[in-house]
Motif scaffolding. Structure first.
Motif, short mmCIF file in Angstrom:
data_model
loop_
_atom_site.label_atom_id
_atom_site.label_comp_id
_atom_site.label_asym_id
_atom_site.label_seq_id
_atom_site.Cartn_x
_atom_site.Cartn_y
_atom_site.Cartn_z
N LEU A 1 10.63 -14.19 -3.50
CA LEU A 1 11.02 -13.88 -2.12
C LEU A 1 11.16 -12.37 -1.94
O LEU A 1 10.66 -11.80 -0.97
N ALA A 2 11.81 -11.72 -2.91
CA ALA A 2 12.00 -10.27 -2.83
C ALA A 2 10.64 -9.55 -2.83
O ALA A 2 10.40 -8.66 -2.01
N LEU A 3 9.75 -9.97 -3.71
CA LEU A 3 8.42 -9.35 -3.78
C LEU A 3 7.67 -9.58 -2.48
O LEU A 3 7.03 -8.66 -1.95
N ALA A 4 7.76 -10.79 -1.95
CA ALA A 4 7.03 -11.11 -0.72
C ALA A 4 7.55 -10.27 0.44
O ALA A 4 6.77 -9.72 1.22
N VAL A 5 8.88 -10.14 0.56
CA VAL A 5 9.45 -9.34 1.64
C VAL A 5 9.04 -7.88 1.49
O VAL A 5 8.67 -7.21 2.45
N LEU A 6 9.05 -7.42 0.25
CA LEU A 6 8.65 -6.04 -0.04
C LEU A 6 7.19 -5.80 0.36
O LEU A 6 6.85 -4.80 1.00
N LEU A 7 6.34 -6.76 0.01
CA LEU A 7 4.91 -6.60 0.29
C LEU A 7 4.57 -6.85 1.76
O LEU A 7 3.51 -6.46 2.22
#
Lengths: 290, 316
Positions: B108-114
């Motif tokens: 989730l963190a990676l997706a929000v970041l990307l």
């Protein structure tokens, strides 16, 4: 008044810039974490055996040569060890039949379930939906018992995976969402279900065919549990099974093991890098139906 | 294709008969897959239940003998056998309890970041997703070396350098307290990219004007995340969590390559036991019983998922 507003937007912009720099820094650190194991394998595959396990200098590209690749290919050069080409051929045959056979068989079944009316359709659909939740692991043992006389063949490695409830389900969801008008015109023109399917439905369903191709290929190419149970003859081992055997046999030559690993993943990696936008979208779309 | 010319040539009655005439082609089209599923999924699963009620060995001269629920009694209650099974189940549960929340939160963190409108996001996404295309057996081999026990092992060397010699070296896979954790970390590395792209697709399905409205209301990033992003991703997250949970119970490849269930029983799993019981112990009956128990677990997880999703629909 306007000074406060000005100061606030100024601060926000500075914050935005700092935030962006922070985001890039974080992304770069994460990239290093994600790439390091892969880089380690690739670099190690070109290094002498003694320098692969050598602390952080395992990442240093020193004394590079193709020695591990030629050495590994020489090591697998007889029927007793199995040839490297044997492992590749097994994986290609298994993945090829599972993917191509699966595309044909599962898309046809999904079309019959989604767009044709016939007695028994609802029952079959219900069974398929139930089977989606049954992982292969739950049937591996009885299947091993059932097919014990067919060990070490190619067909025993692919047959259980061609028909796939999950693939049917993916096709079904896609076909069910296609507009009715698409095939009505063809049906009125007198085309039967077969022609309608191959001439109208298939050409308009490229995304779902891509998704099923990629997902079933990755699964088949990495298939491990089933070969562990069914294959012991070296010449019939697929790549993942052989690398597991290879890394467990002394003397350990890690450079060669990594060379094996690089060659094993290279074609998949190339396809992924070349078509990655499309690749990622296909995989991601499998989750949206959940 | 929409050559919407004159009215259909067929009368409704003839059209209806046309539909009924679908039966033969429909059955022909469905038959290959249906037969495949029947032969390689339905029948074997039925056989698993049958075998679990018998005492069966491969290549045995005596036919399978009726055993009733004895296999289940031994696996679940017999002091001589139950320890191993419960240890495997416990390891699966620990694996799930760590991997499901950590991997989902990370994805989730990676997706929000990307998902931020910055340049080069596709570039980073490529790297985070890359491990997904690696076969698990190969990943396990590479990480086995990363976890090598002496100070020349990659992870030990890194920790040593980063901590100025304070930490390590550790025998990651050879120590009961770190072996499962090591497998967990590796599995997250391999699997998080897949979840990330699924969540990314979910993020892109959330209407942008919701965020614009929230920004007008002076809602900060965090409040937008809690009140718009998380509810918008509800179904995606439930899907991801359930798939990962089931994957945790299927854990096998990594264990087989890296630790063979050891040290002691620190990394044994339900599936690992099913395979070794069938294969090394040549006890197909008990292995089948383990398999059936495995399926019951998966079924329960799935039913919980369905329940959660249905509640969502009723609320919506």
């Amino acid at each position: 008044m306007s000074a406060t507003v000005h100061r606030r937007t100024h601060r926000r912009r500075a914050q935005g810039r700092a935030g962006r720099a922070g985001a890039y820094l974080l992304l770069t650190v994460l990239t290093v974490v994600f790439v390091a194991p892969i880089a380690y394998m690739v670099i190690g595959s070109f290094k002498p055996a003694g320098e692969v396990i050598d602390g952080l200098s395992g990442f240093l590209p020193r004394d590079l040569s193709l020695g591990n690749y030629t050495g590994m290919l020489d090591r697998f050069d007889s029927p007793a060890t199995g040839r490297f080409s044997d492992f590749y051929l097994t994986s290609l045959i298994v993945a090829g039949v599972v993917v191509l056979g699966g595309l044909v068989v599962n898309s046809m079944a999904a079309y019959a379930l989604a767009r044709l009316r016939w007695r028994g359709r609802d029952t079959v659909l219900m069974v398929v939906v139930l089977l989606v939740i049954l992982p292969f692991e739950a049937i591996a043992v009885p299947l091993f018992y059932l097919l014990n006389d067919h060990r070490n063949t190619y067909y025993v490695q692919f047959l259980p995976f061609v028909a796939s409830a999950f693939s049917i389900y993916l096709f079904y969801s896609f076909f069910a969402g296609l507009p009715k008008e698409m095939e009505e015109a063809a049906r009125v023109d007198g085309a039967g279900p077969w022609r309608t399917f191959f001439l109208i439905i298939v050409p308009n369903s490229k995304p779902v065919f891509a998704t099923v191709t990629i997902l079933s290929f990755l699964t088949a190419w990495g298939s491990f549990l089933w070969p562990v149970m069914m294959v012991d003859q070296p010449q019939r081992r697929p790549l993942p099974l052989e690398i597991a055997v290879f890394q467990g046999q002394p003397p350990y030559d890690w450079g060669q093991i990594f060379a094996f690993g690089v060659l094993m993943v290279l074609p998949v990696l190339l396809v992924f890098l070349l078509f990655q936008r499309w690749f990622v979208q296909s995989v991601a779309s499998s989750g949206l139906k959940g | 294709m929409s050559t919407s010319g004159p009215a259909p040539l067929l009368s409704p009655r003839k059209a209806a008969r046309g539909l009924r005439r679908d039966t033969l082609p429909a059955v022909t089209m469905a038959a290959p897959a249906a037969l495949g599923l029947l032969a390689f999924v339905v029948v074997p699963f039925g056989l698993a239940v049958w075998l679990s009620l018998h005492n069966v060995r491969l290549d045995s001269p005596t036919p399978p003998g009726w055993f009733g629920l004895e296999q289940y009694r031994r696996i679940l209650f017999d002091p001589n056998f139950r320890g191993e099974f419960y240890r495997g189940l416990l390891n699966n549960l620990v694996f799930a309890a760590v991997v499901v929340p950590v991997q989902t939160a990370l994805a989730l963190a990676l997706a929000v970041l990307l998902n931020r409108p910055l340049r080069g996001m596709a570039f980073f996404r490529t790297f985070f997703f890359m491990p997904v295309v690696f076969p698990m057996a190969l990943v396990a081999v590479v990480w086995k070396l990363i976890y090598a026990r002496d100070d020349l092992g990659m992870l030990n060397a890194f920790l040593d350098t980063a901590s100025f010699g304070l930490l390590g070296p550790y025998d990651w896979l050879g120590n009961e307290s770190t072996a499962l954790l090591s497998i967990i970390i590796m599995s997250i590395w391999q699997g998080v990219g897949l979840q990330m792209v699924i969540i990314l697709a979910g993020l892109q399905g959330i209407p942008g004007d919701l965020y614009e409205a929230a920004a007008l209301d002076r809602a900060g990033r965090w409040r937008q995340f809690v009140h718009i992003t998380l509810p918008g991703l509800r179904n995606t997250l439930i899907f991801v969590v359930m798939v990962t949970t089931i994957l945790s119970f299927r854990l096998f490849d990594q264990v087989y390559v890296m630790t063979q269930g050891g040290p002691q029983e620190a990394t044994t799993t339900v599936m690992y036991q099913a395979v070794t019981t069938a294969f090394d112990a040549n006890n197909v009956g008990r292995a089948s019983a383990i398999t059936v128990l495995f399926f019951v677990i998966v079924l329960v997880v799935t039913l919980v998922q369905r329940r959660l999703l249905r509640e969502e629909r009723e609320v919506a």
